[in-house]
Design a protein around this motif. Structure first.
Motif, PDB file in Angstrom:
ATOM      1  N   LEU A 155       1.000  -1.197   0.002  1.00  0.00           N
ATOM      2  CA  LEU A 155      -0.025   0.078   0.108  1.00  0.00           C
ATOM      3  C   LEU A 155       0.905   1.361   0.019  1.00  0.00           C
ATOM      4  O   LEU A 155       0.746   2.080  -0.768  1.00  0.00           O
ATOM      5  N   LEU A 156       1.811   1.445   0.970  1.00  0.00           N
ATOM      6  CA  LEU A 156       2.810   2.595   0.724  1.00  0.00           C
ATOM      7  C   LEU A 156       3.332   2.785  -0.342  1.00  0.00           C
ATOM      8  O   LEU A 156       3.660   3.848  -0.744  1.00  0.00           O
ATOM      9  N   VAL A 157       4.075   1.597  -0.977  1.00  0.00           N
ATOM     10  CA  VAL A 157       4.840   1.822  -2.049  1.00  0.00           C
ATOM     11  C   VAL A 157       3.911   2.287  -3.194  1.00  0.00           C
ATOM     12  O   VAL A 157       4.407   3.129  -4.061  1.00  0.00           O
ATOM     13  N   HIS A 158       2.773   1.643  -3.226  1.00  0.00           N
ATOM     14  CA  HIS A 158       1.853   2.021  -4.395  1.00  0.00           C
ATOM     15  C   HIS A 158       1.854   3.608  -4.357  1.00  0.00           C
ATOM     16  O   HIS A 158       1.695   4.462  -5.478  1.00  0.00           O
ATOM     17  N   CYS A 159       1.422   4.033  -3.225  1.00  0.00           N
ATOM     18  CA  CYS A 159       1.130   5.685  -2.850  1.00  0.00           C
ATOM     19  C   CYS A 159       2.455   6.311  -3.265  1.00  0.00           C
ATOM     20  O   CYS A 159       2.336   7.509  -3.802  1.00  0.00           O
ATOM     21  N   LEU A 160       3.585   5.832  -2.806  1.00  0.00           N
ATOM     22  CA  LEU A 160       4.680   6.562  -3.258  1.00  0.00           C
ATOM     23  C   LEU A 160       4.861   6.714  -4.588  1.00  0.00           C
ATOM     24  O   LEU A 160       5.396   7.544  -5.257  1.00  0.00           O
ATOM     25  N   MET A 161       4.672   5.659  -5.491  1.00  0.00           N
ATOM     26  CA  MET A 161       4.685   5.525  -6.847  1.00  0.00           C
ATOM     27  C   MET A 161       3.707   6.555  -7.430  1.00  0.00           C
ATOM     28  O   MET A 161       4.086   7.443  -8.325  1.00  0.00           O
ATOM     29  N   TRP A 162       2.394   6.628  -6.760  1.00  0.00           N
ATOM     30  CA  TRP A 162       1.555   7.561  -7.279  1.00  0.00           C
ATOM     31  C   TRP A 162       1.910   9.110  -7.050  1.00  0.00           C
ATOM     32  O   TRP A 162       1.763   9.842  -8.068  1.00  0.00           O
ATOM     33  N   ALA A 163       2.431   9.106  -5.846  1.00  0.00           N
ATOM     34  CA  ALA A 163       2.990  10.612  -5.697  1.00  0.00           C
ATOM     35  C   ALA A 163       3.851  11.201  -6.764  1.00  0.00           C
ATOM     36  O   ALA A 163       3.828  12.296  -6.874  1.00  0.00           O
ATOM     37  N   GLY A 164       4.869  10.417  -7.001  1.00  0.00           N
ATOM     38  CA  GLY A 164       5.760  10.812  -7.774  1.00  0.00           C
ATOM     39  C   GLY A 164       5.354  11.056  -9.265  1.00  0.00           C
ATOM     40  O   GLY A 164       5.702  12.032  -9.855  1.00  0.00           O
ATOM     41  N   LEU A 175      13.198   6.388   2.621  1.00  0.00           N
ATOM     42  CA  LEU A 175      12.136   5.584   1.980  1.00  0.00           C
ATOM     43  C   LEU A 175      12.465   5.437   0.373  1.00  0.00           C
ATOM     44  O   LEU A 175      11.707   4.520  -0.276  1.00  0.00           O
ATOM     45  N   LYS A 176      13.300   6.172  -0.216  1.00  0.00           N
ATOM     46  CA  LYS A 176      13.565   5.968  -1.470  1.00  0.00           C
ATOM     47  C   LYS A 176      14.205   4.767  -1.499  1.00  0.00           C
ATOM     48  O   LYS A 176      14.146   3.820  -2.497  1.00  0.00           O
ATOM     49  N   ASP A 177      15.272   4.257  -0.588  1.00  0.00           N
ATOM     50  CA  ASP A 177      15.834   3.100  -0.708  1.00  0.00           C
ATOM     51  C   ASP A 177      14.964   1.834  -0.351  1.00  0.00           C
ATOM     52  O   ASP A 177      14.927   0.819  -1.191  1.00  0.00           O
ATOM     53  N   TYR A 178      13.910   2.018   0.316  1.00  0.00           N
ATOM     54  CA  TYR A 178      12.882   1.216   0.682  1.00  0.00           C
ATOM     55  C   TYR A 178      12.051   1.077  -0.467  1.00  0.00           C
ATOM     56  O   TYR A 178      11.689   0.054  -1.220  1.00  0.00           O
ATOM     57  N   MET A 179      11.671   2.110  -1.136  1.00  0.00           N
ATOM     58  CA  MET A 179      10.714   2.009  -2.314  1.00  0.00           C
ATOM     59  C   MET A 179      11.485   1.233  -3.356  1.00  0.00           C
ATOM     60  O   MET A 179      10.952   0.403  -4.214  1.00  0.00           O
ATOM     61  N   ALA A 180      12.654   1.619  -3.634  1.00  0.00           N
ATOM     62  CA  ALA A 180      13.739   1.052  -4.610  1.00  0.00           C
ATOM     63  C   ALA A 180      13.818  -0.920  -4.435  1.00  0.00           C
ATOM     64  O   ALA A 180      13.523  -1.389  -5.488  1.00  0.00           O
ATOM     65  N   MET A 181      13.797  -0.935  -3.131  1.00  0.00           N
ATOM     66  CA  MET A 181      13.999  -2.769  -2.832  1.00  0.00           C
ATOM     67  C   MET A 181      12.643  -3.052  -3.124  1.00  0.00           C
ATOM     68  O   MET A 181      12.691  -4.057  -3.794  1.00  0.00           O
ATOM     69  N   MET A 182      11.349  -2.383  -2.878  1.00  0.00           N
ATOM     70  CA  MET A 182      10.414  -3.067  -3.109  1.00  0.00           C
ATOM     71  C   MET A 182       9.906  -3.092  -4.645  1.00  0.00           C
ATOM     72  O   MET A 182       9.096  -4.071  -5.229  1.00  0.00           O
ATOM     73  N   VAL A 183       9.935  -1.914  -5.442  1.00  0.00           N
ATOM     74  CA  VAL A 183       9.614  -2.020  -6.836  1.00  0.00           C
ATOM     75  C   VAL A 183      10.521  -3.086  -7.558  1.00  0.00           C
ATOM     76  O   VAL A 183      10.233  -3.399  -8.728  1.00  0.00           O
ATOM     77  N   GLU A 184      11.729  -3.368  -6.921  1.00  0.00           N
ATOM     78  CA  GLU A 184      12.617  -4.565  -7.633  1.00  0.00           C
ATOM     79  C   GLU A 184      12.027  -5.834  -7.542  1.00  0.00           C
ATOM     80  O   GLU A 184      12.522  -6.721  -8.161  1.00  0.00           O
ATOM     81  N   ARG A 185      11.103  -6.305  -6.514  1.00  0.00           N
ATOM     82  CA  ARG A 185      10.572  -7.436  -6.295  1.00  0.00           C
ATOM     83  C   ARG A 185       9.894  -8.080  -7.776  1.00  0.00           C
ATOM     84  O   ARG A 185       9.327  -7.359  -8.319  1.00  0.00           O
ATOM     85  N   PRO A 186      10.210  -9.038  -8.063  1.00  0.00           N
ATOM     86  CA  PRO A 186       9.705  -9.806  -9.070  1.00  0.00           C
ATOM     87  C   PRO A 186       8.064  -9.806  -9.403  1.00  0.00           C
ATOM     88  O   PRO A 186       7.738  -9.423 -10.455  1.00  0.00           O
ATOM     89  N   ALA A 187       7.555  -9.862  -8.123  1.00  0.00           N
ATOM     90  CA  ALA A 187       5.886  -9.647  -8.286  1.00  0.00           C
ATOM     91  C   ALA A 187       5.594  -8.315  -8.644  1.00  0.00           C
ATOM     92  O   ALA A 187       4.656  -8.241  -9.340  1.00  0.00           O
ATOM     93  N   CYS A 188       6.262  -7.518  -8.226  1.00  0.00           N
ATOM     94  CA  CYS A 188       5.957  -5.931  -8.486  1.00  0.00           C
ATOM     95  C   CYS A 188       6.272  -5.487 -10.020  1.00  0.00           C
ATOM     96  O   CYS A 188       5.388  -5.279 -10.830  1.00  0.00           O
ATOM     97  N   GLN A 189       7.241  -6.406 -10.548  1.00  0.00           N
ATOM     98  CA  GLN A 189       7.458  -6.045 -11.916  1.00  0.00           C
ATOM     99  C   GLN A 189       6.817  -6.775 -12.786  1.00  0.00           C
ATOM    100  O   GLN A 189       6.294  -6.124 -13.915  1.00  0.00           O
ATOM    101  N   ARG A 190       6.230  -8.011 -12.461  1.00  0.00           N
ATOM    102  CA  ARG A 190       5.094  -8.796 -13.378  1.00  0.00           C
ATOM    103  C   ARG A 190       3.866  -7.664 -13.265  1.00  0.00           C
ATOM    104  O   ARG A 190       3.311  -7.796 -14.289  1.00  0.00           O
TER     105      ARG A 190
END
Length: 195
Positions: A155-164, A175-190
Protein backbone atom coordinates in the motif's frame (compact mmCIF):
# COMPACT_ATOMS: atom_id res chain seq x y z
CA UNK A 1 -9.87 -18.37 -9.54
CA UNK A 2 -10.28 -14.70 -8.75
CA UNK A 3 -11.31 -11.99 -11.20
CA UNK A 4 -9.59 -8.65 -10.63
CA UNK A 5 -11.60 -5.87 -12.24
CA UNK A 6 -9.67 -2.67 -12.87
CA UNK A 7 -6.77 -1.24 -14.81
CA UNK A 8 -3.32 -1.61 -13.28
CA UNK A 9 -3.09 2.20 -13.63
CA UNK A 10 -5.41 2.42 -10.62
CA UNK A 11 -5.59 1.10 -7.08
CA UNK A 12 -6.12 -2.32 -8.70
CA UNK A 13 -2.32 -2.41 -9.00
CA UNK A 14 -2.11 -3.09 -5.25
CA UNK A 15 -4.34 -6.13 -5.55
CA UNK A 16 -2.50 -7.41 -8.63
CA UNK A 17 0.87 -7.01 -6.93
CA UNK A 18 -0.33 -8.87 -3.85
CA UNK A 19 -1.71 -11.75 -5.93
CA UNK A 20 1.60 -11.94 -7.80
CA UNK A 21 3.47 -12.03 -4.48
CA UNK A 22 1.24 -14.84 -3.23
CA UNK A 23 1.48 -16.85 -6.44
CA UNK A 24 -2.29 -17.17 -6.60
CA UNK A 25 -4.02 -17.48 -9.97
CA UNK A 26 -6.36 -14.75 -11.17
CA UNK A 27 -7.97 -13.30 -14.28
CA UNK A 28 -7.30 -9.64 -14.88
CA UNK A 29 -9.97 -7.48 -16.51
CA UNK A 30 -8.04 -4.29 -17.33
CA UNK A 31 -11.00 -1.91 -17.42
CA UNK A 32 -11.50 1.74 -16.55
CA UNK A 33 -13.72 3.12 -13.80
CA UNK A 34 -17.40 3.32 -14.74
CA UNK A 35 -16.86 0.93 -17.67
CA UNK A 36 -19.66 -1.60 -18.21
CA UNK A 37 -17.50 -4.29 -16.56
CA UNK A 38 -16.76 -2.07 -13.56
CA UNK A 39 -20.42 -1.12 -13.19
CA UNK A 40 -21.44 -4.78 -13.35
CA UNK A 41 -19.12 -5.53 -10.42
CA UNK A 42 -19.72 -2.37 -8.39
CA UNK A 43 -22.78 -0.12 -8.87
CA UNK A 44 -20.60 2.95 -8.21
CA UNK A 45 -18.33 1.95 -11.10
CA UNK A 46 -15.27 2.32 -8.86
CA UNK A 47 -12.30 -0.01 -9.29
CA UNK A 48 -10.85 -2.30 -8.21
CA UNK A 49 -13.33 -5.06 -7.53
CA UNK A 50 -12.53 -8.68 -6.84
CA UNK A 51 -14.85 -11.50 -7.79
CA UNK A 52 -14.43 -14.66 -5.73
CA UNK A 53 -17.11 -17.07 -6.90
CA UNK A 54 -20.44 -15.32 -6.34
CA UNK A 55 -18.96 -12.75 -3.96
CA UNK A 56 -17.79 -9.38 -5.21
CA UNK A 57 -15.55 -7.31 -2.96
CA UNK A 58 -14.65 -3.65 -3.41
CA UNK A 59 -12.03 -1.26 -2.01
CA UNK A 60 -8.38 -2.13 -2.56
CA UNK A 61 -7.45 -2.26 1.14
CA UNK A 62 -10.43 -4.47 2.00
CA UNK A 63 -9.60 -6.78 -0.91
CA UNK A 64 -5.95 -7.00 0.15
CA UNK A 65 -6.90 -7.75 3.75
CA UNK A 66 -9.33 -10.44 2.60
CA UNK A 67 -6.75 -12.10 0.35
CA UNK A 68 -3.96 -11.93 2.94
CA UNK A 69 -6.20 -13.41 5.63
CA UNK A 70 -7.63 -16.08 3.35
CA UNK A 71 -4.21 -17.24 2.14
CA UNK A 72 -2.30 -16.56 5.36
CA UNK A 73 0.36 -14.49 3.61
CA UNK A 74 1.62 -10.91 3.91
CA UNK A 75 -0.27 -10.40 7.15
CA UNK A 76 -0.04 -11.09 10.84
CA UNK A 77 -2.62 -13.33 12.48
CA UNK A 78 -5.85 -11.62 13.54
CA UNK A 79 -6.05 -11.01 17.29
CA UNK A 80 -2.31 -10.44 17.71
CA UNK A 81 -0.49 -7.25 18.68
CA UNK A 82 1.50 -7.49 15.43
CA UNK A 83 -1.79 -7.51 13.48
CA UNK A 84 -3.10 -4.52 15.40
CA UNK A 85 0.09 -2.65 14.51
CA UNK A 86 -0.24 -3.75 10.88
CA UNK A 87 -3.84 -2.50 10.81
CA UNK A 88 -2.77 0.78 12.41
CA UNK A 89 -0.12 1.26 9.70
CA UNK A 90 -2.62 0.37 6.99
CA UNK A 91 -5.13 2.91 8.27
CA UNK A 92 -2.43 5.54 8.76
CA UNK A 93 -1.31 5.12 5.14
CA UNK A 94 -4.90 5.23 3.89
CA UNK A 95 -5.80 8.29 5.96
CA UNK A 96 -2.62 10.33 5.75
CA UNK A 97 -1.03 9.39 2.42
CA UNK A 98 -3.63 7.82 0.12
CA UNK A 99 -6.37 10.22 1.25
CA UNK A 100 -4.17 13.24 0.64
CA UNK A 101 -3.20 12.02 -2.83
CA UNK A 102 -6.81 11.21 -3.70
CA UNK A 103 -8.02 14.65 -2.61
CA UNK A 104 -5.37 16.25 -4.83
CA UNK A 105 -6.44 14.05 -7.76
CA UNK A 106 -10.08 14.98 -7.22
CA UNK A 107 -9.21 18.68 -7.38
CA UNK A 108 -7.02 18.11 -10.46
CA UNK A 109 -9.21 16.04 -12.78
CA UNK A 110 -11.89 13.96 -11.01
CA UNK A 111 -14.40 16.56 -9.83
CA UNK A 112 -16.37 18.65 -12.31
CA UNK A 113 -14.27 21.71 -13.08
CA UNK A 114 -16.64 24.12 -11.31
CA UNK A 115 -16.13 22.19 -8.05
CA UNK A 116 -12.32 21.98 -8.16
CA UNK A 117 -10.24 24.11 -5.81
CA UNK A 118 -6.72 24.00 -7.27
CA UNK A 119 -5.29 26.09 -4.42
CA UNK A 120 -5.93 23.24 -1.96
CA UNK A 121 -3.11 21.24 -3.54
CA UNK A 122 -0.41 23.35 -1.87
CA UNK A 123 -1.70 22.47 1.60
CA UNK A 124 -2.10 18.82 0.58
CA UNK A 125 1.53 18.68 -0.54
CA UNK A 126 2.61 20.13 2.81
CA UNK A 127 0.44 17.61 4.67
CA UNK A 128 1.78 14.73 2.57
CA UNK A 129 5.42 15.63 3.35
CA UNK A 130 4.68 15.91 7.08
CA UNK A 131 2.81 12.60 7.16
CA UNK A 132 5.44 10.82 5.08
CA UNK A 133 8.18 11.95 7.47
CA UNK A 134 6.35 10.19 10.32
CA UNK A 135 6.22 6.97 8.32
CA UNK A 136 9.89 7.27 7.51
CA UNK A 137 10.69 7.65 11.21
CA UNK A 138 8.68 4.49 11.94
CA UNK A 139 10.37 2.38 9.22
CA UNK A 140 12.47 -0.19 11.03
CA UNK A 141 13.50 -2.03 7.87
CA UNK A 142 13.68 -3.75 5.68
CA UNK A 143 9.86 -3.52 5.85
CA UNK A 144 7.48 -1.32 7.82
CA UNK A 145 7.25 -4.00 10.51
CA UNK A 146 10.85 -5.09 10.46
CA UNK A 147 11.51 -8.45 8.86
CA UNK A 148 7.92 -9.19 7.78
CA UNK A 149 6.46 -7.77 4.59
CA UNK A 150 2.74 -7.09 4.87
CA UNK A 151 -0.01 -5.54 2.78
CA UNK A 152 0.87 -2.20 4.40
CA UNK A 153 4.18 -2.26 2.50
CA UNK A 154 2.46 -2.75 -0.84
CA UNK A 155 0.00 0.00 0.00
CA UNK A 156 2.69 2.51 0.96
CA UNK A 157 4.91 1.80 -2.04
CA UNK A 158 1.98 2.14 -4.42
CA UNK A 159 1.20 5.52 -2.83
CA UNK A 160 4.84 6.58 -3.23
CA UNK A 161 4.69 5.63 -6.92
CA UNK A 162 1.44 7.58 -7.32
CA UNK A 163 2.87 10.63 -5.51
CA UNK A 164 5.85 10.72 -7.87
CA UNK A 165 3.56 10.79 -10.90
CA UNK A 166 1.37 13.47 -9.28
CA UNK A 167 4.26 15.87 -8.69
CA UNK A 168 4.47 15.48 -4.91
CA UNK A 169 7.81 15.76 -3.12
CA UNK A 170 10.25 12.90 -3.37
CA UNK A 171 10.57 10.79 -0.23
CA UNK A 172 13.67 11.03 1.94
CA UNK A 173 16.65 8.74 1.27
CA UNK A 174 15.45 6.10 3.72
CA UNK A 175 12.09 5.78 1.95
CA UNK A 176 13.73 6.02 -1.49
CA UNK A 177 15.90 3.01 -0.67
CA UNK A 178 12.88 1.15 0.71
CA UNK A 179 10.84 1.94 -2.39
CA UNK A 180 13.67 0.90 -4.73
CA UNK A 181 13.96 -2.44 -2.92
CA UNK A 182 10.21 -3.00 -3.13
CA UNK A 183 9.70 -2.10 -6.80
CA UNK A 184 12.51 -4.46 -7.79
CA UNK A 185 10.62 -7.41 -6.38
CA UNK A 186 9.72 -9.78 -9.24
CA UNK A 187 6.04 -9.75 -8.27
CA UNK A 188 5.92 -5.95 -8.53
CA UNK A 189 7.63 -6.13 -11.92
CA UNK A 190 5.11 -8.71 -13.16
CA UNK A 191 2.17 -6.59 -11.97
CA UNK A 192 3.68 -3.48 -13.60
CA UNK A 193 3.95 -5.34 -16.93
CA UNK A 194 0.24 -6.18 -17.07
CA UNK A 195 -1.94 -4.44 -19.67
Amino acid sequence: MYDVIGSRASRAFRVLWLLEEMGVGYNHMAVAPRSPEALAANPSGKIPALRDGDAVLTDSAAIMTYLADKHGQFTHAPGTVARARQDALTHQILDEIDGTLWTAARHSFVLPEEHRVPAVKDSLKWEYERNLARLSDALTGPFLQGETMTIADILLVHCLMWAGKAGFADPDDKLKDYMAMMVERPACQRAAALP
